[in-house]
Motif scaffolding. Structure first.
Motif, PDB file in Angstrom:
ATOM      1  N   GLY A 151      48.326  49.076  40.885  1.00  0.00           N
ATOM      2  CA  GLY A 151      49.077  48.497  39.787  1.00  0.00           C
ATOM      3  C   GLY A 151      48.690  47.059  39.513  1.00  0.00           C
ATOM      4  O   GLY A 151      47.706  46.528  40.055  1.00  0.00           O
ATOM      5  N   LEU A 152      49.484  46.416  38.699  1.00  0.00           N
ATOM      6  CA  LEU A 152      49.199  45.053  38.273  1.00  0.00           C
ATOM      7  C   LEU A 152      49.531  44.043  39.367  1.00  0.00           C
ATOM      8  O   LEU A 152      50.415  44.281  40.197  1.00  0.00           O
ATOM      9  N   PRO A 153      48.851  42.911  39.370  1.00  0.00           N
ATOM     10  CA  PRO A 153      49.178  41.873  40.366  1.00  0.00           C
ATOM     11  C   PRO A 153      50.516  41.229  40.059  1.00  0.00           C
ATOM     12  O   PRO A 153      51.049  41.361  38.948  1.00  0.00           O
ATOM     13  N   HIS A 167      40.137  35.048  39.730  1.00  0.00           N
ATOM     14  CA  HIS A 167      40.340  36.407  40.239  1.00  0.00           C
ATOM     15  C   HIS A 167      39.576  37.388  39.354  1.00  0.00           C
ATOM     16  O   HIS A 167      40.177  38.264  38.713  1.00  0.00           O
ATOM     17  N   PRO A 168      38.254  37.257  39.308  1.00  0.00           N
ATOM     18  CA  PRO A 168      37.454  38.060  38.370  1.00  0.00           C
ATOM     19  C   PRO A 168      37.584  39.558  38.571  1.00  0.00           C
ATOM     20  O   PRO A 168      37.539  40.324  37.603  1.00  0.00           O
ATOM     21  N   ASN A 169      37.730  40.009  39.827  1.00  0.00           N
ATOM     22  CA  ASN A 169      37.842  41.447  40.069  1.00  0.00           C
ATOM     23  C   ASN A 169      39.133  42.004  39.487  1.00  0.00           C
ATOM     24  O   ASN A 169      39.151  43.096  38.896  1.00  0.00           O
ATOM     25  N   ILE A 170      40.218  41.248  39.681  1.00  0.00           N
ATOM     26  CA  ILE A 170      41.495  41.673  39.091  1.00  0.00           C
ATOM     27  C   ILE A 170      41.388  41.651  37.575  1.00  0.00           C
ATOM     28  O   ILE A 170      41.851  42.566  36.882  1.00  0.00           O
ATOM     29  N   ASP A 209      48.359  44.537  29.231  1.00  0.00           N
ATOM     30  CA  ASP A 209      49.008  44.385  30.534  1.00  0.00           C
ATOM     31  C   ASP A 209      49.864  43.121  30.646  1.00  0.00           C
ATOM     32  O   ASP A 209      50.829  43.105  31.422  1.00  0.00           O
ATOM     33  N   TYR A 210      49.507  42.064  29.909  1.00  0.00           N
ATOM     34  CA  TYR A 210      50.241  40.799  30.057  1.00  0.00           C
ATOM     35  C   TYR A 210      51.750  40.953  29.857  1.00  0.00           C
ATOM     36  O   TYR A 210      52.533  40.428  30.668  1.00  0.00           O
TER      37      TYR A 210
END
Length: 369
Positions: free
Chosen positions: A268-270, A337-340, A349-350
């Motif tokens: 899921g989202l961070p 956090h480029p991978n995220i 998502d924001y």
């Protein structure tokens, strides 16, 4: 300011170069034409460098802003060139009709003031500026000083015309423009209008929400004053306070800093936390300041921290509902956090992100033993 397109720069006399107090941008309610008003202060009865300052307002109209500018060649004052413009005052009606395409030519126009602040006015700019024509300079002086004071006093940062226009080309450049309105005494701050990549979201932040936004951004200027009542406080409910639903507080900010912290999740989202460190001087906190004891100060620091966390959540929710990332969380994710970031569809998502504020308040002037 504006007035280009006339092709007469070479023969423009110096007497036509004026300081423009305000440039007003509006839309005609009936025709939909762009209305351009500019206010210039002139000296009447000038004697040996002195005289009576009088404001003069000129109004131009056209199907577009460029065409309105071009109409300046056909009015009695002739072509007008303003190298120094103090403020762009844009009506909310103008701001609601995708304003940047109308303004973009200013970046390429000669002698244009593009580092000048842009402010949104709640009402008709055209009517406002017409009403001050022929008056003394007092109103425009107050207006200019007031707009500059928003940034200087840490109420809200001003946005330049260049920044506003260029935000259209930056996918993560969401901004809030100061919103002002007319009052009995002149002009007052009314909050902020939110723009997502240069487009008006139609969402607004109220005055108190803007104040929370500034704290969340970690405004370093300090000096802002906050007055209110703690929500559901269990501290200090004594006869001295006279409040059963929470105690009054009043403080000024000495130092404010913030940091965005991202916690990756296995699925899921961070989760995003905004840590705010706030050093304050209190002048009202439920007891007389000079009698504050260490235990009371410690409890009140915790109470204020919790209170500000609760209040700031409403600001964050407004930003997310408008899909407007003024806090710069997207920039933080992309940079650190480029991978995220690559795993997310940002605009989708924001609004669904878990964003939690955490305040750490420190009272500096308690004189506690």
């Amino acid at each position: 300011m504006l007035l280009l397109l006339t092709g007469c720069w070479d023969r423009m006399p110096l007497r036509d170069l004026h300081m423009v107090d305000v440039v007003g941008l509006d839309l005609d309610e009936k025709s939909g034409d762009v209305v351009l008003d500019f206010v210039v202060t002139l000296l009447k009865k000038a004697i040996q460098g002195q005289g009576e300052p009088i404001t003069e307002t000129t109004e131009l109209k056209g199907p577009s802003l460029v065409e309105a500018v071009g109409q300046g060649a056909y009015v009695d004052k002739g072509p007008f060139l303003a190298i120094n413009t103090r403020n762009y005052l844009m009506s909310e009606r103008f701001a609601s009709h995708d304003p940047i395409p109308k303004l973009a030519f200013l970046l390429r126009a000669p002698y244009t003031s593009i580092n000048t602040p842009v402010v949104v006015f709640d009402g008709s700019v055209s009517k406002l500026l017409k009403n001050i024509s022929g008056s003394k300079k007092t109103f425009t002086e107050k207006l200019n000083d007031f707009i500059l004071s928003l940034d200087r006093n840490g109420i809200m940062p001003t946005v330049s015309m260049m920044h506003f226009i260029l935000s259209r080309e930056e996918p993560l450049e969401d901004i809030a423009l100061p919103l002002v309105k007319q009052s009995d005494s002149g002009i007052e701050f009314g909050g902020a209008l939110l723009f997502r990549q240069g487009k008006n979201t139609e969402a607004k932040l109220g005055k108190e929400q803007v104040r929370m936004l500034m704290l969340l951004l970690g405004n370093e200027k300090g000096g802002q004053k906050f007055i209110g009542k703690l929500l559901g406080s269990n501290v200090g409910k004594q006869p001295l306070t006279g409040h059963s639903n929470g105690i009054k507080y009043g403080f000024s900010v000495k130092k404010n800093s913030s940091k965005i912290i991202v916690h990756p999740e296995s699925s899921g989202l961070p989760k995003v936390y905004i840590g705010v460190r706030l050093k304050i001087n209190v002048f009202d906190i439920g007891q007389e300041v000079h009698t504050l004891k260490p235990d009371y100060v410690n409890r009140m620091e915790k109470e204020l921290s919790k209170h500000l966390e609760v209040v700031s959540v409403a600001t964050i929710k407004t930003l997310q509902k408008a899909n407007c990332d003024v806090l710069g969380i997207g920039k933080e994710l992309k940079a650190y956090h480029p991978n995220i970031w690559k795993s997310m569809d940002w605009r989708k998502d924001y609004p669904r992100l878990s964003i939690k504020p955490h305040f750490d308040v420190q009272i500096l002037n308690s004189d506690a033993e």
